[in-house]
Design a protein around this motif. Structure first.
Motif, PDB file in Angstrom:
ATOM      1  N   TYR A   1       8.079   1.750  16.374  1.00 53.11           N
ATOM      2  CA  TYR A   1       8.493   1.295  17.712  1.00 53.11           C
ATOM      3  C   TYR A   1       8.343   2.409  18.737  1.00 53.11           C
ATOM      4  N   PHE A   2       8.820   3.582  18.417  1.00 54.81           N
ATOM      5  CA  PHE A   2       8.744   4.691  19.371  1.00 54.81           C
ATOM      6  C   PHE A   2       7.317   5.223  19.497  1.00 54.81           C
ATOM      7  N   MET A   3       6.530   5.151  18.424  1.00 49.84           N
ATOM      8  CA  MET A   3       5.135   5.575  18.530  1.00 49.84           C
ATOM      9  C   MET A   3       4.348   4.626  19.429  1.00 49.84           C
ATOM     10  N   VAL A   4       4.641   3.336  19.325  1.00 50.75           N
ATOM     11  CA  VAL A   4       3.978   2.365  20.194  1.00 50.75           C
ATOM     12  C   VAL A   4       4.350   2.619  21.653  1.00 50.75           C
ATOM     13  N   GLN A   5       5.610   2.974  21.909  1.00 49.27           N
ATOM     14  CA  GLN A   5       6.036   3.281  23.269  1.00 49.27           C
ATOM     15  C   GLN A   5       5.214   4.430  23.862  1.00 49.27           C
ATOM     16  N   LEU A   6       4.933   5.418  23.023  1.00 45.59           N
ATOM     17  CA  LEU A   6       4.196   6.590  23.490  1.00 45.59           C
ATOM     18  C   LEU A   6       2.691   6.358  23.553  1.00 45.59           C
ATOM     19  N   MET A   7       2.146   5.770  22.512  1.00 44.99           N
ATOM     20  CA  MET A   7       0.696   5.712  22.371  1.00 44.99           C
ATOM     21  C   MET A   7       0.070   4.482  23.012  1.00 44.99           C
ATOM     22  N   LEU A   8       0.826   3.403  23.129  1.00 42.99           N
ATOM     23  CA  LEU A   8       0.296   2.161  23.697  1.00 42.99           C
ATOM     24  C   LEU A   8       1.205   1.695  24.833  1.00 42.99           C
ATOM     25  N   PRO A   9       1.286   2.464  25.905  1.00 45.69           N
ATOM     26  CA  PRO A   9       2.212   2.108  26.991  1.00 45.69           C
ATOM     27  C   PRO A   9       1.769   0.848  27.726  1.00 45.69           C
ATOM     28  N   VAL A  10       2.724   0.218  28.363  1.00 48.59           N
ATOM     29  CA  VAL A  10       2.420  -0.959  29.172  1.00 48.59           C
ATOM     30  C   VAL A  10       1.521  -0.563  30.332  1.00 48.59           C
ATOM     31  N   LYS A  11       0.583  -1.431  30.643  1.00 50.02           N
ATOM     32  CA  LYS A  11      -0.347  -1.149  31.738  1.00 50.02           C
ATOM     33  C   LYS A  11       0.419  -0.939  33.048  1.00 50.02           C
ATOM     34  N   ASP A  12       0.008   0.064  33.785  1.00 52.11           N
ATOM     35  CA  ASP A  12       0.605   0.414  35.078  1.00 52.11           C
ATOM     36  C   ASP A  12       2.038   0.920  34.963  1.00 52.11           C
ATOM     37  N   ALA A  13       2.470   1.255  33.752  1.00 55.62           N
ATOM     38  CA  ALA A  13       3.822   1.808  33.574  1.00 55.62           C
ATOM     39  C   ALA A  13       3.860   3.208  34.163  1.00 55.62           C
ATOM     40  N   PRO A  14       4.990   3.604  34.759  1.00 54.42           N
ATOM     41  CA  PRO A  14       5.081   4.962  35.323  1.00 54.42           C
ATOM     42  C   PRO A  14       4.914   6.023  34.238  1.00 54.42           C
ATOM     43  N   GLN A  15       4.313   7.122  34.592  1.00 57.66           N
ATOM     44  CA  GLN A  15       4.065   8.201  33.630  1.00 57.66           C
ATOM     45  C   GLN A  15       5.386   8.826  33.184  1.00 57.66           C
ATOM     46  N   ARG A  16       5.495   9.058  31.894  1.00 58.99           N
ATOM     47  CA  ARG A  16       6.714   9.638  31.346  1.00 58.99           C
ATOM     48  C   ARG A  16       6.786  11.119  31.680  1.00 58.99           C
ATOM     49  N   SER A  17       8.001  11.584  31.858  1.00 60.00           N
ATOM     50  CA  SER A  17       8.184  13.010  32.093  1.00 60.00           C
ATOM     51  C   SER A  17       7.930  13.778  30.800  1.00 60.00           C
ATOM     52  N   ARG A  18       7.661  15.060  30.937  1.00 55.46           N
ATOM     53  CA  ARG A  18       7.404  15.894  29.756  1.00 55.46           C
ATOM     54  C   ARG A  18       8.605  15.899  28.819  1.00 55.46           C
ATOM     55  N   GLY A  19       9.796  15.990  29.398  1.00 57.19           N
ATOM     56  CA  GLY A  19      10.996  15.994  28.573  1.00 57.19           C
ATOM     57  C   GLY A  19      11.186  14.697  27.819  1.00 57.19           C
ATOM     58  N   ASN A  20      10.852  13.567  28.458  1.00 56.52           N
ATOM     59  CA  ASN A  20      10.979  12.268  27.806  1.00 56.52           C
ATOM     60  C   ASN A  20      10.011  12.142  26.645  1.00 56.52           C
ATOM     61  N   VAL A  21       8.796  12.666  26.819  1.00 57.45           N
ATOM     62  CA  VAL A  21       7.805  12.615  25.735  1.00 57.45           C
ATOM     63  C   VAL A  21       8.290  13.402  24.527  1.00 57.45           C
ATOM     64  N   TYR A  22       8.810  14.589  24.778  1.00 60.48           N
ATOM     65  CA  TYR A  22       9.320  15.393  23.653  1.00 60.48           C
ATOM     66  C   TYR A  22      10.513  14.707  22.979  1.00 60.48           C
ATOM     67  N   LEU A  23      11.359  14.088  23.790  1.00 63.50           N
ATOM     68  CA  LEU A  23      12.502  13.371  23.222  1.00 63.50           C
ATOM     69  C   LEU A  23      12.029  12.237  22.308  1.00 63.50           C
ATOM     70  N   GLN A  24      10.989  11.531  22.754  1.00 66.31           N
ATOM     71  CA  GLN A  24      10.445  10.444  21.934  1.00 66.31           C
ATOM     72  C   GLN A  24       9.919  10.976  20.604  1.00 66.31           C
ATOM     73  N   TRP A  25       9.236  12.097  20.644  1.00 68.28           N
ATOM     74  CA  TRP A  25       8.698  12.658  19.402  1.00 68.28           C
ATOM     75  C   TRP A  25       9.824  13.157  18.490  1.00 68.28           C
ATOM     76  N   ILE A  26      10.890  13.647  19.085  1.00 67.43           N
ATOM     77  CA  ILE A  26      12.042  14.054  18.273  1.00 67.43           C
ATOM     78  C   ILE A  26      12.640  12.839  17.572  1.00 67.43           C
ATOM     79  N   ILE A  27      12.774  11.738  18.304  1.00 73.05           N
ATOM     80  CA  ILE A  27      13.306  10.508  17.702  1.00 73.05           C
ATOM     81  C   ILE A  27      12.381  10.014  16.602  1.00 73.05           C
ATOM     82  N   ILE A  28      11.066  10.088  16.858  1.00 74.90           N
ATOM     83  CA  ILE A  28      10.101   9.685  15.820  1.00 74.90           C
ATOM     84  C   ILE A  28      10.279  10.549  14.578  1.00 74.90           C
TER      85      ILE A  28
END
Length: 554
Positions: free
Chosen positions: A157-184
């Motif tokens: 679920y979290f990998m899909v959020q990162l790797m296959l984002p919704v079209k036109d979705a706002p770009q994630r902040s650097r901190g949010n990306v790292y948080l997602q990878w920590i959760i993964i």
């Protein structure tokens, strides 16, 4: 990424108050489905007996450890917690599986909705719940598969959020990306603590990233490597336990993938694997699922969604099928299940498409009704028989007697053999501290152990005691007497038990009953003065333990 919108969606959305499945009500219907199946599984978990594998694993709950001989520790830890609340009961052991599978179903809906649409998510959850291997063994039984599936999908679920984002979705902040990878990393770590299958998810994601140029930037990003590091940290209990036990867990699981002695191809084992998988998934579901695997392969270069599904599904299916050409995996057809889990997503979307196609809608509805009816009726029928034995003389028992197969009604394994404890109480064995229990096969040892609720030490007199050899130390039982129980095999008593005692005497059988009817005779022996045999028995781990050595002589 595929974001498929139903052409009739706008119309159907305006009539969402009707019973028709729409994008707006799909989540609500999925919730109703999860709630209904959750309640049904609670009843099954509470009132049907533990199977062979569940009973065998039971003593691990009494002996918490960093890891275990043939499985990682998480499902033992979870059931230890729930048994503290609900006691040593069937529901106490099985509740984590029931809870986690409800979560697995919801995650499957969310991921499928993200990759395809909400209606596809509902159908994906429905088909998973109708599949034989998922709806009861994974979703109800006290085994490592339920936490594996849940954390496998949580990481997905979290990998899909990162790797296959919704079209036109706002770009994630650097901190949010790292948080997602920590959760993964945490989810993958918990999946690793559940079952070793998580390796296929690691490799599948690596291939997906490498095969898609839009994803290759992750190979240079610190996030995935941080997730791997976290996963390894979570796996440290497994590594520490194996380090102190001669890496027996890895050796045991690795040996299953190898040939036994001379390398010989076995097409019959390969065919058995295909047929077994089809039966476990259910043939009329397995064939459409395999079509989706083929479609994912064809669309891998055109759709990142299908590419993701392909590489996260194909590896466990192919690996555990191909190795049956030389490795006897016996009847472990559920080992491919994580791969099939991912394929329910495109299957759900295919069902949604077919229902919107006038030429296919009618046949698809018939297929859905048949699949649902078969699973519901079969589970209800077999569950009632397991508990009451009402089908005893007209079902499995009748077939066995008429065909002279020489086996018992296989559904008796869903009985807890409570007559064993009754006999121990009657003979005074249960309260006698100088009497322990024993068997000559690991699977029966588990059934006896669960019947006695772990109140007696139990020893498996076999070359293959598995986890039981690490949970009871026979060296502490020298000089005690034992009650040995066997099923359909008394030769092992003379070969593997008599050398360890002064005297072995057969006593009246323990008769296992179901609903007051005798179902199974267990040969019972009273053995006097447990000791080291005069002739070395280096083929039996119990011999090494009596010598004060590790069970496998290392």
């Amino acid at each position: 990424m595929n974001k498929n919108i139903d052409p009739a969606q706008n119309t159907s959305n305006n009539t969402s108050h009707t019973k028709k499945l729409t994008e707006l009500n799909a989540a609500r219907y999925t919730f109703y489905l999860i709630a209904a199946t959750f309640i049904a599984r609670l009843l099954i978990a509470a009132y049907t007996g533990l199977g062979i594998g569940e009973s065998y694993y039971f003593r691990g709950v009494l002996n918490l450890s960093l890891s275990y001989f043939d499985q990682p520790p998480l499902f033992f830890w979870l059931s230890w917690l729930t048994t503290k609340i609900f006691g040593l009961t069937n529901i106490g052991l099985r509740l984590p599986a029931v809870l986690l599978f409800a979560g697995t179903s919801w995650l499957l809906f969310l991921i499928t909705k993200r990759l395809f649409n909400a209606k596809a998510g509902f159908w994906a959850v429905l088909m998973m719940n109708l599949s034989a291997v998922f709806t009861i063994p994974v979703a109800t039984w006290f085994q490592p598969d339920a936490p594996l599936m849940f954390f496998w999908l949580a990481a997905t679920y979290f990998m899909v959020q990162l790797m296959l984002p919704v079209k036109d979705a706002p770009q994630r902040s650097r901190g949010n990306v790292y948080l997602q990878w920590i959760i993964i990393g945490i989810c993958m770590g918990l999946a690793t603590l559940s079952k070793y299958h998580v390796l296929f998810l690691f490799v599948g994601i690596l291939i997906f990233v490498s095969a898609n140029k839009n994803q290759r930037h992750w190979l240079r990003h610190p996030g995935p490597y941080l997730a791997v590091l976290i996963t390894i940290l979570f796996a440290s209990p497994i590594l520490w336990w194996n380090y102190h036990n001669a890496w027996v867990s890895f050796a045991f699981q690795g040996s299953r993938a190898g040939s036994d002695g001379k390398f010989v191809l076995h097409p019959d084992w390969f065919l058995r694997s295909f047929i077994g998988q089809a039966c476990w998934i259910l043939p009329w579901i397995w064939i459409p699922v395999m079509r989706q695997l083929y479609k994912a392969f064809k669309e891998r270069n055109n759709s990142e969604a299908y590419s993701f599904i392909l590489w996260t599904s194909v590896l466990p299916i192919v690996f555990f099928t191909v190795i049956t050409l030389w490795a006897d995996l016996q009847y472990h057809f559920h080992w491919q299940a994580p791969g099939y889990l991912m394929l329910f997503m495109p299957l759900g979307y295919a069902i949604d498409q077919n229902l919107n196609n006038p030429e296919k809608a009618r046949s698809t509805r018939r297929w859905l009704r048949f699949s649902a009816s078969f699973t519901i009726i079969t589970i209800t029928f077999l569950s009632l028989h397991m508990v009451t034995g009402f089908w005893q003389w007209y079902g499995p028992k009748y077939i066995v007697n008429r065909t002279h197969l020489g086996i018992d009604d296989p559904t008796i394994e869903g009985n807890d053999y409570l007559d064993i404890k009754t006999r121990f109480e009657k003979e005074g064995w249960l309260k006698n501290d100088k009497v322990f229990a024993g068997c000559t096969r690991w699977w029966l040892t588990g059934k006896v152990d669960w019947a006695l609720k772990g109140e007696k030490p139990i020893v498996c007199f076999s070359y293959d005691p598995r986890n039981l050899a690490f949970l009871v130390d026979p060296g502490t039982l020298k000089g005690d007497d034992a009650v040995l129980i066997t099923q359909n095999d008394t030769t092992s008593i003379y070969q593997d038990v008599i050398p360890f005692f002064d005297k072995v005497k057969r006593v009246p059988d323990i008769i296992v009953t179901r609903n007051g009817r005798p179902e199974l005779h267990l040969a019972t022996f009273y053995c006097t003065n447990f000791h080291l045999p005069s002739v070395p028995r280096k083929d039996l781990p119990v011999y090494y333990q009596l010598m004060g050595l590790p069970p496998f002589g290392h």
